[in-house]
Design a protein around this motif. Structure first.
Motif, PDB file in Angstrom:
ATOM      1  N   GLY A   1       2.684  17.619   5.976  1.00  0.00           N
ATOM      2  CA  GLY A   1       2.196  16.449   5.246  1.00  0.00           C
ATOM      3  C   GLY A   1       3.272  15.395   5.048  1.00  0.00           C
ATOM      4  N   CYS A   2       4.091  15.185   6.076  1.00  0.00           N
ATOM      5  CA  CYS A   2       5.155  14.187   5.971  1.00  0.00           C
ATOM      6  C   CYS A   2       5.169  13.334   7.243  1.00  0.00           C
ATOM      7  CB  CYS A   2       6.509  14.876   5.772  1.00  0.00           C
ATOM      8  SG  CYS A   2       7.005  15.915   7.156  1.00  0.00           S
ATOM      9  N   SER A   3       6.124  12.433   7.324  1.00  0.00           N
ATOM     10  CA  SER A   3       6.219  11.558   8.483  1.00  0.00           C
ATOM     11  C   SER A   3       7.012  12.215   9.615  1.00  0.00           C
ATOM     12  CB  SER A   3       6.896  10.243   8.093  1.00  0.00           C
ATOM     13  OG  SER A   3       8.249  10.492   7.749  1.00  0.00           O
ATOM     14  N   GLU A   4       6.843  11.694  10.819  1.00  0.00           N
ATOM     15  CA  GLU A   4       7.607  12.198  11.961  1.00  0.00           C
ATOM     16  C   GLU A   4       9.117  11.963  11.782  1.00  0.00           C
ATOM     17  OE1 GLU A   4       5.922  11.111  15.783  1.00  0.00           O
ATOM     18  OE2 GLU A   4       3.913  11.263  14.911  1.00  0.00           O
ATOM     19  N   PRO A   5       9.537  10.780  11.264  1.00  0.00           N
ATOM     20  CA  PRO A   5      10.969  10.613  11.022  1.00  0.00           C
ATOM     21  C   PRO A   5      11.529  11.644  10.040  1.00  0.00           C
ATOM     22  CG  PRO A   5       9.918   8.476  11.051  1.00  0.00           C
ATOM     23  CD  PRO A   5       8.817   9.509  11.092  1.00  0.00           C
ATOM     24  N   ALA A   6      10.707  12.066   9.060  1.00  0.00           N
ATOM     25  CA  ALA A   6      11.171  13.088   8.113  1.00  0.00           C
ATOM     26  C   ALA A   6      11.405  14.415   8.831  1.00  0.00           C
ATOM     27  CB  ALA A   6      10.152  13.265   6.984  1.00  0.00           C
ATOM     28  N   VAL A   7      10.544  14.734   9.796  1.00  0.00           N
ATOM     29  CA  VAL A   7      10.720  15.963  10.575  1.00  0.00           C
ATOM     30  C   VAL A   7      11.998  15.877  11.401  1.00  0.00           C
ATOM     31  CG1 VAL A   7       9.769  17.374  12.448  1.00  0.00           C
ATOM     32  CG2 VAL A   7       8.256  16.489  10.662  1.00  0.00           C
TER      33      VAL A   7
END
Length: 130
Positions: free
Chosen positions: A30-36
């Protein structure tokens, strides 16, 4: 301490190791791709290389129909209406047209032919204007 939306680093490591896409991991947590990508870097997980076959598979589905441009270019080439360098073949023109100006496909052609992407894009503009 820097906040990270990914709390289960074990699950992230496991998913990353299995080759799950960044997009799918982001949806899972449940987060953004940049966070991953940030969490991957922070955990020291290896960056995934952009493998040409993977890129080709991702961009294989296309809505671009090269048919009309191919027909115009073939006619223009046979009539001498398009300036063509001596080393440039019809197969190259066809590949450039089928790339449709998409940067990933253009980059693959440039690497294959040892040219710059700008040269391929320039040829694309000549062909689509034919």
């Amino acid at each position: 301490m820097v906040y990270s939306p990914i709390e289960d680093v074990g699950k992230l490591r496991e998913m990353w190791g299995r080759g799950v896409s960044v997009e799918q991991i982001a949806l899972h947590f449940g987060c953004s791709e940049p966070a991953v990508r940030h969490a991957r870097k922070k955990l020291g997980l290896p960056q995934r290389p952009l493998v040409p076959s993977r890129i080709e598979a991702e961009i294989a589905v296309t809505r671009f129909d090269p048919g009309p441009i191919l027909a115009r270019v073939e006619k223009a080439r046979s009539e001498g209406g398009i300036a063509t360098p001596p080393f440039w073949t019809w197969d190259r023109d066809r590949a450039v047209i089928e790339a449709g100006g998409r940067w990933q496909k253009v980059a693959l052609l440039a690497a294959r032919w040892r040219m710059t992407s700008a040269q391929i894009i320039a040829r694309w503009h000549v062909l689509r204007a034919a």
